[in-house]
Motif scaffolding. Structure first.
Motif, PDB file in Angstrom:
ATOM      1  N   SER A 241      57.539  32.896  40.279  1.00 13.14           N
ATOM      2  CA  SER A 241      56.876  32.018  41.234  1.00 13.14           C
ATOM      3  C   SER A 241      55.379  32.273  41.194  1.00 13.14           C
ATOM      4  CB  SER A 241      57.386  32.299  42.641  1.00 13.14           C
ATOM      5  OG  SER A 241      56.550  31.648  43.573  1.00 13.14           O
ATOM      6  N   LEU A 242      54.628  31.208  41.379  1.00 17.57           N
ATOM      7  CA  LEU A 242      53.179  31.362  41.440  1.00 17.57           C
ATOM      8  C   LEU A 242      52.689  31.217  42.874  1.00 17.57           C
ATOM      9  CD1 LEU A 242      52.386  29.353  38.221  1.00 17.57           C
ATOM     10  CD2 LEU A 242      51.680  31.703  38.598  1.00 17.57           C
ATOM     11  N   ALA A 243      53.641  31.219  43.813  1.00 18.09           N
ATOM     12  CA  ALA A 243      53.301  30.922  45.206  1.00 18.09           C
ATOM     13  C   ALA A 243      52.267  31.891  45.779  1.00 18.09           C
ATOM     14  CB  ALA A 243      54.559  30.929  46.064  1.00 18.09           C
ATOM     15  N   LYS A 244      52.321  33.148  45.342  1.00 17.09           N
ATOM     16  CA  LYS A 244      51.443  34.124  45.981  1.00 17.09           C
ATOM     17  C   LYS A 244      50.262  34.527  45.107  1.00 17.09           C
ATOM     18  CE  LYS A 244      55.288  35.795  48.547  1.00 17.09           C
ATOM     19  NZ  LYS A 244      56.482  36.184  47.817  1.00 17.09           N
ATOM     20  N   VAL A 245      50.022  33.767  44.040  1.00 19.07           N
ATOM     21  CA  VAL A 245      48.934  34.132  43.136  1.00 19.07           C
ATOM     22  C   VAL A 245      47.588  33.898  43.826  1.00 19.07           C
ATOM     23  CG1 VAL A 245      47.741  33.427  41.047  1.00 19.07           C
ATOM     24  CG2 VAL A 245      50.203  33.706  41.035  1.00 19.07           C
ATOM     25  N   SER A 246      46.734  34.911  43.772  1.00 21.35           N
ATOM     26  CA  SER A 246      45.393  34.734  44.329  1.00 21.35           C
ATOM     27  C   SER A 246      44.383  34.779  43.192  1.00 21.35           C
ATOM     28  CB  SER A 246      45.101  35.850  45.332  1.00 21.35           C
ATOM     29  OG  SER A 246      45.006  37.074  44.646  1.00 21.35           O
ATOM     30  N   ALA A 247      43.177  34.365  43.509  1.00 24.50           N
ATOM     31  CA  ALA A 247      42.135  34.324  42.476  1.00 24.50           C
ATOM     32  C   ALA A 247      41.944  35.705  41.858  1.00 24.50           C
ATOM     33  CB  ALA A 247      40.836  33.828  43.081  1.00 24.50           C
ATOM     34  N   SER A 248      42.025  36.751  42.694  1.00 21.79           N
ATOM     35  CA  SER A 248      41.791  38.093  42.148  1.00 21.79           C
ATOM     36  C   SER A 248      42.912  38.496  41.190  1.00 21.79           C
ATOM     37  CB  SER A 248      41.654  39.110  43.280  1.00 21.79           C
ATOM     38  OG  SER A 248      42.807  39.115  44.066  1.00 21.79           O
ATOM     39  N   ASP A 249      44.150  38.033  41.466  1.00 19.94           N
ATOM     40  CA  ASP A 249      45.243  38.316  40.525  1.00 19.94           C
ATOM     41  C   ASP A 249      44.932  37.745  39.151  1.00 19.94           C
ATOM     42  OD1 ASP A 249      46.729  39.476  42.514  1.00 19.94           O
ATOM     43  OD2 ASP A 249      47.826  37.651  43.012  1.00 19.94           O
ATOM     44  N   VAL A 250      44.498  36.478  39.159  1.00 18.62           N
ATOM     45  CA  VAL A 250      44.243  35.797  37.884  1.00 18.62           C
ATOM     46  C   VAL A 250      43.096  36.498  37.154  1.00 18.62           C
ATOM     47  CG1 VAL A 250      43.626  33.624  36.790  1.00 18.62           C
ATOM     48  CG2 VAL A 250      45.065  33.612  38.820  1.00 18.62           C
ATOM     49  N   LEU A 251      42.045  36.850  37.916  1.00 18.25           N
ATOM     50  CA  LEU A 251      40.906  37.507  37.282  1.00 18.25           C
ATOM     51  C   LEU A 251      41.280  38.881  36.726  1.00 18.25           C
ATOM     52  CD1 LEU A 251      38.071  36.515  39.770  1.00 18.25           C
ATOM     53  CD2 LEU A 251      38.490  35.626  37.462  1.00 18.25           C
ATOM     54  N   MET A 252      42.247  39.525  37.383  1.00 18.63           N
ATOM     55  CA  MET A 252      42.642  40.850  36.945  1.00 18.63           C
ATOM     56  C   MET A 252      43.347  40.818  35.579  1.00 18.63           C
ATOM     57  SD  MET A 252      45.060  43.558  38.934  1.00 18.63           S
ATOM     58  CE  MET A 252      46.583  42.976  38.240  1.00 18.63           C
ATOM     59  N   ILE A 253      44.231  39.817  35.392  1.00 20.90           N
ATOM     60  CA  ILE A 253      44.992  39.805  34.140  1.00 20.90           C
ATOM     61  C   ILE A 253      44.275  39.064  33.020  1.00 20.90           C
ATOM     62  CG2 ILE A 253      47.283  40.064  35.174  1.00 20.90           C
ATOM     63  CD1 ILE A 253      47.417  36.910  34.478  1.00 20.90           C
ATOM     64  N   MET A 254      43.258  38.279  33.395  1.00 21.93           N
ATOM     65  CA  MET A 254      42.621  37.413  32.404  1.00 21.93           C
ATOM     66  C   MET A 254      42.021  38.154  31.203  1.00 21.93           C
ATOM     67  SD  MET A 254      40.679  34.067  33.768  1.00 21.93           S
ATOM     68  CE  MET A 254      39.044  34.553  33.342  1.00 21.93           C
ATOM     69  N   PRO A 255      41.250  39.227  31.420  1.00 25.44           N
ATOM     70  CA  PRO A 255      40.619  39.876  30.263  1.00 25.44           C
ATOM     71  C   PRO A 255      41.641  40.334  29.218  1.00 25.44           C
ATOM     72  CG  PRO A 255      39.767  40.771  32.318  1.00 25.44           C
ATOM     73  CD  PRO A 255      40.904  39.884  32.680  1.00 25.44           C
ATOM     74  N   GLY A 256      42.680  41.050  29.673  1.00 29.03           N
ATOM     75  CA  GLY A 256      43.703  41.539  28.757  1.00 29.03           C
ATOM     76  C   GLY A 256      44.357  40.393  27.997  1.00 29.03           C
ATOM     77  N   MET A 257      44.655  39.333  28.741  1.00 26.46           N
ATOM     78  CA  MET A 257      45.302  38.185  28.115  1.00 26.46           C
ATOM     79  C   MET A 257      44.405  37.551  27.058  1.00 26.46           C
ATOM     80  SD  MET A 257      47.322  36.039  30.982  1.00 26.46           S
ATOM     81  CE  MET A 257      49.021  36.416  31.397  1.00 26.46           C
ATOM     82  N   LEU A 258      43.125  37.391  27.429  1.00 26.69           N
ATOM     83  CA  LEU A 258      42.204  36.747  26.494  1.00 26.69           C
ATOM     84  C   LEU A 258      42.056  37.566  25.213  1.00 26.69           C
ATOM     85  CD1 LEU A 258      39.469  35.310  28.883  1.00 26.69           C
ATOM     86  CD2 LEU A 258      41.126  34.036  27.509  1.00 26.69           C
ATOM     87  N   VAL A 259      41.971  38.899  25.374  1.00 23.88           N
ATOM     88  CA  VAL A 259      41.841  39.760  24.192  1.00 23.88           C
ATOM     89  C   VAL A 259      43.064  39.599  23.289  1.00 23.88           C
ATOM     90  CG1 VAL A 259      41.819  42.165  23.420  1.00 23.88           C
ATOM     91  CG2 VAL A 259      40.304  41.429  25.267  1.00 23.88           C
ATOM     92  N   CYS A 260      44.266  39.717  23.888  1.00 22.41           N
ATOM     93  CA  CYS A 260      45.492  39.601  23.098  1.00 22.41           C
ATOM     94  C   CYS A 260      45.600  38.232  22.440  1.00 22.41           C
ATOM     95  CB  CYS A 260      46.714  39.854  23.959  1.00 22.41           C
ATOM     96  SG  CYS A 260      46.838  41.558  24.465  1.00 22.41           S
ATOM     97  N   MET A 261      45.260  37.193  23.208  1.00 24.40           N
ATOM     98  CA  MET A 261      45.309  35.845  22.633  1.00 24.40           C
ATOM     99  C   MET A 261      44.366  35.755  21.449  1.00 24.40           C
ATOM    100  SD  MET A 261      45.421  33.080  25.695  1.00 24.40           S
ATOM    101  CE  MET A 261      46.685  33.104  26.931  1.00 24.40           C
ATOM    102  N   GLY A 262      43.161  36.315  21.642  1.00 22.82           N
ATOM    103  CA  GLY A 262      42.166  36.292  20.574  1.00 22.82           C
ATOM    104  C   GLY A 262      42.694  36.968  19.317  1.00 22.82           C
ATOM    105  N   ILE A 263      43.271  38.156  19.486  1.00 22.50           N
ATOM    106  CA  ILE A 263      43.792  38.891  18.330  1.00 22.50           C
ATOM    107  C   ILE A 263      44.859  38.061  17.619  1.00 22.50           C
ATOM    108  CG2 ILE A 263      45.118  40.921  17.622  1.00 22.50           C
ATOM    109  CD1 ILE A 263      43.740  42.454  19.882  1.00 22.50           C
ATOM    110  N   LEU A 264      45.783  37.513  18.418  1.00 33.82           N
ATOM    111  CA  LEU A 264      46.880  36.754  17.805  1.00 33.82           C
ATOM    112  C   LEU A 264      46.374  35.490  17.121  1.00 33.82           C
ATOM    113  CD1 LEU A 264      49.669  37.242  20.477  1.00 33.82           C
ATOM    114  CD2 LEU A 264      49.595  38.177  18.164  1.00 33.82           C
ATOM    115  N   ILE A 265      45.349  34.871  17.720  1.00 34.38           N
ATOM    116  CA  ILE A 265      44.801  33.667  17.085  1.00 34.38           C
ATOM    117  C   ILE A 265      44.178  34.045  15.737  1.00 34.38           C
ATOM    118  CG2 ILE A 265      42.969  31.921  17.264  1.00 34.38           C
ATOM    119  CD1 ILE A 265      43.605  31.759  20.264  1.00 34.38           C
ATOM    120  N   CYS A 266      43.473  35.199  15.722  1.00 32.87           N
ATOM    121  CA  CYS A 266      42.866  35.637  14.465  1.00 32.87           C
ATOM    122  C   CYS A 266      43.916  35.987  13.412  1.00 32.87           C
ATOM    123  CB  CYS A 266      41.970  36.853  14.701  1.00 32.87           C
ATOM    124  SG  CYS A 266      40.531  36.463  15.686  1.00 32.87           S
TER     125      CYS A 266
END
Lengths: 334, 389
Positions: free
Chosen positions: A188-213
């Protein structure tokens, strides 16, 4: 082949449209004008004519949710694509190595102990990584590093963690904890707050970047272990990097949205139908396809009724028949 | 090739399993409710069986009690029955009102609250069942239970029928037998009366006393609130649990208690009965003017959450904890106290003469024969246990 060239562009556009639609739809009525004004007010100086609730709906409810849906959908679809590429098995999903089960156990443990949201997320991530590590240790015990052995190890670890999860649910206080745990296992995304998204974003972006490369190298894995090795590719290292990235993506998704089923399984197939099985094109397409799909699903989850519908129920109802359709179609093409 | 096919099949099986698991899990929570942490007491079962055989002889000497339960079903249970098993959460507090706690053999874990064990420490000697819907049936047989008080769970009731264990239904899990205020009020009395009829003797008089008290308090509140116009009834949201997003839906106790207390219960618009998990936008759309925190002990859950900050009740700090006593006030005999508490907070001017502390002390004295200290009362009002936790 020519008409398939613009697929990525179309998907990015679709993402944008779904994002805007998601921002406009909700149980709380706001007009498009209000929405635009609220969004603009953070950047330019305009008189406030709307209530605090309108501001909150836009900034504290819908934006984090859609942002969360975008990243979770994209991550799950991407890790599904990568797993399917690595294991050369079209029926593999990110749950395969026990990530989901492990992450859910981690989260439940934190919920049972009454720990705060951040700890729940950290333990979910840790649980997911521990499960995958265990899955990777088992083949070593048998000195058999084949894919099949890894898949079997995944089943063993998942099974164990699923039981652990069941035990924790049994121990949970049905009033306060059980609902929370269930929401984790159903997504569920019902309780997602902006800080949650900001917290996981860097790690996700790095991994996505690596996989895209690495996306063209995943093709080499897909042609088979022996063949890739003969081409001079360090299979173990490549597979290791891909698994770690895909696992971090899945576990981070589970961190904020719980375990959402079907996306990692179905989206790569849909992507293959659109652009073929070349990972070079499939990887970016999966990202935007997954993001669009989850933004759409979450908009439904918020709007179907005044009550919240767990995501896995919707993804299952839509994903399962869609998957059947895809399989039927692929068979006809074969 | 074989390898491929095998892994393909395994992956398929896994995928199907996970979906199935998920859906059962969702169904589970919607069914379950009520309080308390686990207490394992399997050893007690064996301990108790020895006592039972002697008591059984007296039980057979008496006649039978005729009972009409809340579903309208006729039941016959042995008079003077011992080792009675209470499966619903809101049942032990009624046994306390009826003065029959010494005739019990087992309860669900939900009954065993801190306040119950303060007033009746012997509750800790009872066999504890982990579930209201699927109790260990052999534990019930081991107890040689005189009869069972239970919900209308069809499978459980069929099982009890098969084993010829008499049972009386006092709570409904599926369709509620009432859908309006009068039906709700009647249900409260039917519930305790059904239990009283089953236990017989003094219990009947004590149930009568409770019903009289209940009617008196309802009349007192209605006298002040019945004439209120729609504009004078503030919109009230009852946050049950789970970060405030789970509420009691239409036809629940809180629905009618809030309306009796002169509020407009916003969640009566939900399609389903019992519990609903809401979207925050739905709550914003309702924009409640007063929020009560049901089974939570911290108003910060909504007061400090940015998404809630624009809601009138939060902006004006009209957020109140709900007291909790021998059982949750929102689903028990103590609901009558919740009605008073809601009325006092929704319309402080109308209920200026109402002293909540005194009402609580009086209730505990009259029905549980227990004298609460001032500190006890404050703890109850603040949703805490006797040790202030």
């Amino acid at each position: 082949m020519q008409k398939k060239k613009g697929v990525l562009g179309v998907l990015i556009l679709l993402c944008l449209i779904l994002f805007c639609a998601g921002m406009c739809c909700g149980r709380f009525q706001i007009t498009f004008g209000e929405l635009a004004a609220v969004l603009a007010s953070r950047f330019i100086d305009i008189p406030v004519t709307w209530s605090q609730n309108v501001d909150n709906v836009v900034w504290a409810v819908r934006l984090p949710r859609l942002g969360g849906a975008f990243f979770v959908g994209a991550s799950l679809a991407l890790s599904g694509t990568v797993y399917q590429g690595i294991f050369q098995n079209p029926l593999v999903s990110p749950d395969l190595l026990g990530v989901s089960a492990g992450a859910c156990v981690g989260a439940s443990l934190a919920i049972l102990n009454g720990w705060p949201g951040t700890v729940i997320q950290i333990l979910a991530l840790a649980g997911g990584l521990v499960a995958v590590a265990l899955t990777n240790v088992i083949p070593h015990l048998f000195r058999n590093k084949s894919n099949l052995m890894l898949v079997l190890a995944g089943i063993i670890v998942s099974g164990f963690f699923t039981s652990a999860q069941g035990l924790l649910k049994y121990l949970a206080d049905p009033d306060t904890q059980l609902a929370l745990i269930t929401f984790w296992t159903m997504g569920s995304l019902a309780k997602v707050s902006a800080s949650d998204v900001l917290m996981i974003m860097p790690g996700m972006l790095v991994c996505m970047g690596i996989l895209i490369c690495l996306r063209w190298r995943i093709n080499l894995l897909a042609i088979g272990e022996v063949e890739a090795h003969s081409l001079g590719v360090n299979i173990t290292a490549l597979r290791g990097i891909c698994i770690v990235c895909a696992t971090v993506l899945t576990a981070s998704s589970i961190c904020i949205a719980g375990s959402v089923g079907w996306i990692g399984l179905v989206i790569p197939h849909l992507g293959r139908l659109l652009v073929g099985s070349d990972n070079k094109r499939l990887v970016p397409v999966s990202i935007f396809l997954g993001a669009s799909f989850l933004m759409l699903i979450d908009t439904f989850a918020r709007n179907l009724s005044g009550t919240e519908v767990p995501l896995s129920i919707l993804t299952g109802f839509i994903g399962a028949p869609a998957f059947l359709g895809l399989l039927l179609r692929q068979k006809r093409e074969i | 090739m074989k390898k491929k096919t095998a892994s393909l099949m395994l992956a398929c099986v896994l995928a199907v399993n996970f979906t199935a698991l998920g859906i059962t899990a969702f169904a589970e929570t919607t069914e379950q409710m009520s309080e308390q942490t686990t207490e394992q007491t399997t050893e007690q079962t064996t301990e108790q069986t020895t006592e039972q055989t002697t008591e059984q002889t007296t039980e057979q000497a008496g006649g039978m009690n005729q009972v009409t339960d809340v579903t309208g079903r006729e039941a016959e249970v042995p008079a003077n029955a011992q080792n009675v098993v209470l499966l619903p959460g809101p049942a032990y507090e009624k046994a306390m009102i009826l003065g029959v706690t010494d005739r019990l053999g087992g309860i669900t874990k939900f009954c065993n609250t801190e306040w119950a064990s303060l007033i009746h420490p012997e509750i800790n000697d009872l066999v504890v069942f982990d579930s209201s819907s699927t109790p260990n049936i052999e534990d019930i047989m081991n107890l040689n239970a005189g009869f069972v008080i239970c919900h209308d769970y069809q499978e459980l009731d069929e099982q009890l029928d098969e084993l010829s264990i008499p049972y009386v239904i006092t709570q409904c899990s599926g369709e509620l037998p009432y859908s309006d205020l009068e039906g709700f009020l009647a249900f409260q009395e039917t519930e305790i009366n059904a239990m009283a009829e089953a236990f017989g003797g003094d219990a009947l008089d004590r149930a009568k006393a409770w019903c009289d008290y209940f009617e008196e308090k309802v009349a007192y509140v209605r006298e002040k609130t019945d004439s209120l116009t729609d504009e004078e009834r503030p919109r009230v949201y009852y946050a049950r649990s789970d970060e405030g997003l789970v509420t009691f839906s239409k036809n629940s106790y809180p629905h009618y208690l809030v309306e009796l207390a002169g509020g407009n219960y916003v969640a009566k618009a939900t399609p389903e009965e019992m519990n609903s998990t809401l979207t925050i936008e739905q709550i914003m759309e309702w924009d409640p003017e007063i929020i009560f925190m049901g089974r939570m002990d911290d108003t910060g859950i909504v007061l400090e959450n940015e998404a809630w900050s624009g809601i009138t009740a939060v902006a004006q700090k009209q957020v109140y904890l709900c007291p909790s006593g021998v059982f949750n006030w929102d689903y028990s005999g103590e609901s009558v106290l919740l009605m008073l508490y809601l009325a006092k907070n929704i319309h402080p001017d109308l209920f200026a003469d109402l002293n909540m502390e005194e009402e609580i002390k009086n209730y505990y004295q009259t029905f549980y024969d227990y004298e609460l200290s001032d500190e006890n009362v404050q703890n109850i009002l603040n949703h805490m246990g006797p040790s202030a936790q």
